[in-house]
Design an enzyme around this catalytic site. Structure first.
Site, short mmCIF file in Angstrom:
data_model
loop_
_atom_site.label_atom_id
_atom_site.label_comp_id
_atom_site.label_asym_id
_atom_site.label_seq_id
_atom_site.Cartn_x
_atom_site.Cartn_y
_atom_site.Cartn_z
N SER A 77 0.84 -1.20 0.00
CA SER A 77 0.00 0.00 0.00
C SER A 77 0.87 1.24 0.00
CB SER A 77 -0.86 -0.03 1.27
OG SER A 77 -1.49 1.21 1.45
N LYS A 83 1.87 -3.83 6.79
CA LYS A 83 2.20 -3.98 5.36
C LYS A 83 3.71 -3.91 5.14
CE LYS A 83 -1.75 -4.65 3.57
NZ LYS A 83 -2.08 -5.84 2.82
N TYR A 116 -1.74 -0.41 10.69
CA TYR A 116 -2.03 -1.11 9.44
C TYR A 116 -0.83 -1.01 8.49
CZ TYR A 116 -3.71 -1.51 4.63
OH TYR A 116 -3.83 -1.83 3.31
P1 NAD Z 1 -11.29 -6.21 1.03
O1 NAD Z 1 -11.57 -6.18 2.50
O2 NAD Z 1 -12.40 -5.95 0.10
O3 NAD Z 1 -10.58 -7.59 0.65
C1 NAD Z 1 -9.82 -8.34 1.57
C2 NAD Z 1 -10.37 -9.76 1.56
O4 NAD Z 1 -9.63 -10.52 2.51
C3 NAD Z 1 -11.84 -9.82 1.98
O5 NAD Z 1 -12.58 -10.55 1.03
C4 NAD Z 1 -11.82 -10.52 3.34
O6 NAD Z 1 -12.98 -11.30 3.54
C5 NAD Z 1 -10.55 -11.34 3.20
N1 NAD Z 1 -9.99 -11.67 4.51
C6 NAD Z 1 -9.81 -10.87 5.58
N2 NAD Z 1 -9.27 -11.56 6.58
C7 NAD Z 1 -9.08 -12.84 6.13
C8 NAD Z 1 -8.54 -14.01 6.71
N3 NAD Z 1 -8.10 -14.05 7.96
N4 NAD Z 1 -8.49 -15.14 5.93
C9 NAD Z 1 -8.95 -15.12 4.66
N5 NAD Z 1 -9.48 -14.03 4.08
C10 NAD Z 1 -9.54 -12.90 4.81
O7 NAD Z 1 -10.09 -5.18 0.80
P2 NAD Z 1 -9.47 -4.65 -0.57
O8 NAD Z 1 -9.69 -3.21 -0.62
O9 NAD Z 1 -9.84 -5.51 -1.70
O10 NAD Z 1 -7.95 -4.87 -0.23
C11 NAD Z 1 -7.24 -6.01 -0.69
C12 NAD Z 1 -5.79 -5.90 -0.26
O11 NAD Z 1 -5.24 -4.70 -0.77
C13 NAD Z 1 -5.59 -5.85 1.24
O12 NAD Z 1 -4.41 -6.55 1.56
C14 NAD Z 1 -5.41 -4.38 1.53
O13 NAD Z 1 -4.65 -4.17 2.68
C15 NAD Z 1 -4.67 -3.93 0.29
N6 NAD Z 1 -4.84 -2.52 -0.06
C16 NAD Z 1 -6.10 -1.96 -0.14
C17 NAD Z 1 -6.23 -0.63 -0.48
C18 NAD Z 1 -7.59 0.02 -0.53
O14 NAD Z 1 -7.66 1.24 -0.41
N7 NAD Z 1 -8.66 -0.71 -0.77
C19 NAD Z 1 -5.10 0.14 -0.76
C20 NAD Z 1 -3.85 -0.46 -0.68
C21 NAD Z 1 -3.73 -1.79 -0.33
C1 WQD Z 2 -9.17 9.92 1.09
C2 WQD Z 2 -9.26 11.40 1.38
C3 WQD Z 2 -9.47 11.96 3.72
C4 WQD Z 2 -13.38 10.17 4.29
C5 WQD Z 2 -6.71 4.88 3.02
C6 WQD Z 2 -5.65 4.14 3.74
C7 WQD Z 2 -4.60 3.68 2.79
C8 WQD Z 2 -5.22 2.91 1.62
C9 WQD Z 2 -6.34 3.65 1.01
C10 WQD Z 2 -5.16 0.60 2.17
C11 WQD Z 2 -8.42 11.81 2.59
C12 WQD Z 2 -10.69 12.37 2.94
C13 WQD Z 2 -12.22 10.61 3.71
C14 WQD Z 2 -14.32 11.14 4.75
C15 WQD Z 2 -12.86 12.88 4.00
N1 WQD Z 2 -5.78 1.67 2.05
N2 WQD Z 2 -11.94 11.93 3.57
N3 WQD Z 2 -14.02 12.46 4.58
O1 WQD Z 2 -6.85 7.90 3.84
O2 WQD Z 2 -6.04 8.23 1.45
O3 WQD Z 2 -6.12 6.00 2.39
O4 WQD Z 2 -7.27 4.04 2.02
O5 WQD Z 2 -4.00 0.36 2.03
O6 WQD Z 2 -3.76 2.88 3.51
O7 WQD Z 2 -5.05 5.01 4.69
O8 WQD Z 2 -8.22 7.08 1.85
O9 WQD Z 2 -10.56 7.18 1.20
O10 WQD Z 2 -9.98 7.20 3.65
O11 WQD Z 2 -9.47 9.20 2.28
O12 WQD Z 2 -12.62 14.09 3.90
O13 WQD Z 2 -15.37 10.81 5.31
O14 WQD Z 2 -10.62 11.72 1.71
O15 WQD Z 2 -9.10 12.95 4.63
O16 WQD Z 2 -7.88 13.05 2.30
P1 WQD Z 2 -6.77 7.41 2.45
P2 WQD Z 2 -9.64 7.61 2.27
#
Ligand code: NAD
Ligand code: WQD
Length: 368
Positions: free
Chosen positions: A128, A160, A156
């Site tokens: 991430s 990662k 978190y």
């Molecule tokens: P998501 O929650 O939709 O997907 C994660 C999946 O993992 C879910 O389906 C959940 O049921 C499953 N899961 C959770 N705990 C588990 C366990 N113990 N065993 C098996 N399955 C389990 O999230 P996402 O947004 O699709 O994120 C996917 C990956 O990408 C994650 O590793 C997240 O940290 C990473 N990521 C997400 C974002 C974001 O903003 N969405 C950004 C950067 C990185």
């Molecule tokens: C985006 C912008 C908030 C909600 C997070 C995780 C990051 C990654 C992606 C997993 C920011 C603003 C948000 C609200 C707002 N996930 N905001 N009102 O914080 O960039 O990233 O998700 O890896 O690790 O930290 O994403 O969508 O929460 O926020 O003003 O109710 O929207 O301040 O500027 P963020 P976000």
């Protein structure tokens, strides 16, 4: 013809489901393991609706090494893993850190051990942009390149970066061992892609697949979608006193289809180049503020979206915009969709599926 087989952990989640679809469309066999902690098995039907192919599904917890072993035993053709399964709520991670380390780090250890005992040596890991923490402390590193020092500012993010180190140490040790044992074939050696994603956005253009978080969402776009559909009165804007053009923080919103394709090309690169460990940013290189997003999503749904500016959210940083040139150059990957595309597709998904995956798929699509 099947080009390879992939175990996708967390494959019914938001990014995992789109990646499973991209893999099936590229003729990979896909085996999903997911505990359904934050997703629904209905996703498997929707993937099949779109591409006509059904992934295998196992309700397995990633921390259960014996259960993972059984899946590898049942599918001895699996030669790659894409590892999404994790807990991902930044705020919650500070409240229950042991649970975050247990699932995100402990689950990754179980997976790597199970891969090792089944000779599966390619892994693509969901990292991430959050691992960079506040990159504005290095002013010449915005937009952020992969060489920017990492420094996560929340639990978190630290899980990662810990898994990035864990995978790196494991892959390097395995490659040294292979060298010592005289195993010369590239295909016998471990490879890993650490993909640092910026802010995933949007849905499938069909309106059949999208993000369906269980419980209350905390990310900007799902919240905006709830405002637009009337489930929420207004968006709370977390601070307008940042040094940006309009005072709100800047993020790099990447269309989910571009992000999913990034996984496919990264996996193909591991399989063809055998590079050892590589980290790549997956982002557009274009930053948008919160007010830009309110405007863009309002345009997509043709509504004025109410908001109220409140105080800053703890842990938020000013600017997380990717420099994606390494992935552009090495993977030949570039984003193709715009922010407008992401907002349009998210709105179509929201209108078609107000109950997310807890309802039948949209009528027109089923009739097709
Ligand atoms: P998501 O929650 O939709 O997907 C994660 C999946 O993992 C879910 O389906 C959940 O049921 C499953 N899961 C959770 N705990 C588990 C366990 N113990 N065993 C098996 N399955 C389990 O999230 P996402 O947004 O699709 O994120 C996917 C990956 O990408 C994650 O590793 C997240 O940290 C990473 N990521 C997400 C974002 C974001 O903003 N969405 C950004 C950067 C990185
Ligand atoms: C985006 C912008 C908030 C909600 C997070 C995780 C990051 C990654 C992606 C997993 C920011 C603003 C948000 C609200 C707002 N996930 N905001 N009102 O914080 O960039 O990233 O998700 O890896 O690790 O930290 O994403 O969508 O929460 O926020 O003003 O109710 O929207 O301040 O500027 P963020 P976000």
């Amino acid at each position: 013809m099947v080009v390879g087989s992939v175990l996708v952990t967390g494959g019914t989640g938001y990014i995992g489901s789109f990646t499973a679809l991209a893999l099936l469309e590229a003729d990979y066999k896909v085996v999903i393991v997911d505990s359904l902690y934050n997703s629904s098995q209905e996703v498997v039907n929707r993937i099949e609706l779109i591409c006509g192919k059904r992934p295998h599904f196992y309700g397995v917890d990633i921390t259960d090494e014996a259960a993972l072993d059984k899946v590898f035993d049942e599918h001895p053709d699996i030669d790659n893993v894409i590892h999404f399964a994790a807990l991902k709520a930044v705020g919650e991670s500070g409240e229950i850190p042991l649970e975050y380390y247990r699932v995100n780090v402990g689950g990754s250890i179980a997976l790597l051990r199970s891969m090792s005992s089944h000779n599966v040596t390619n892994i693509v890991f969901s990292s991430s942009a959050t691992v960079y923490g506040d990159a504005t402390r290095f002013p010449d590193m915005i937009p952020i390149p992969e060489r920017c020092p990492i420094g996560p500012t929340n639990t978190y993010g630290r899980t990662k970066s810990t898994v990035e180190s864990l995978i790196t140490d494991h892959v390097e040790a395995q490659r040294r061992n292979a060298d010592k044992a005289g195993r010369k074939e590239d295909g016998e050696k471990w490879n890993a892609a650490l993909l640092r994603y910026f802010n995933p956005a949007g849905s499938h253009p069909s309106g059949v697949m999208g993000e369906d978080p269980q419980g209350v969402p905390y990310n900007l776009l799902p919240l905006l979608a709830q405002v637009a559909i009337g489930k929420r009165d207004k968006l709370l804007v977390f601070g307008n006193d940042y040094p940006s053009k309009d005072g709100t923080p800047i993020r790099d919103y990447i269309h989910i289809l571009d992000l999913a394709r990034g996984h496919l090309v990264a996996l193909n690169y591991l399989r063809s180049h055998h590079p050892g460990v590589r980290a790549w940013n997956l982002g557009t290189g274009k930053g948008s503020t919160v007010f830009d997003m309110i405007r863009a999503f309002g345009d997509a749904c043709k509504k004025e979206l109410p908001y109220e500016v409140v105080g800053r959210r703890h842990g938020d940083v000013l600017d997380l915009t990717a420099n994606p040139s390494l992935a552009n150059k090495e993977l030949g990957w570039k984003t193709e969709f715009t922010l407008e595309d992401a907002c349009r597709d998210l709105w179509r998904w929201t209108e078609n599926n107000p109950q997310g995956y807890r309802q039948s798929p949209p009528e027109e699509f089923v009739r097709k």
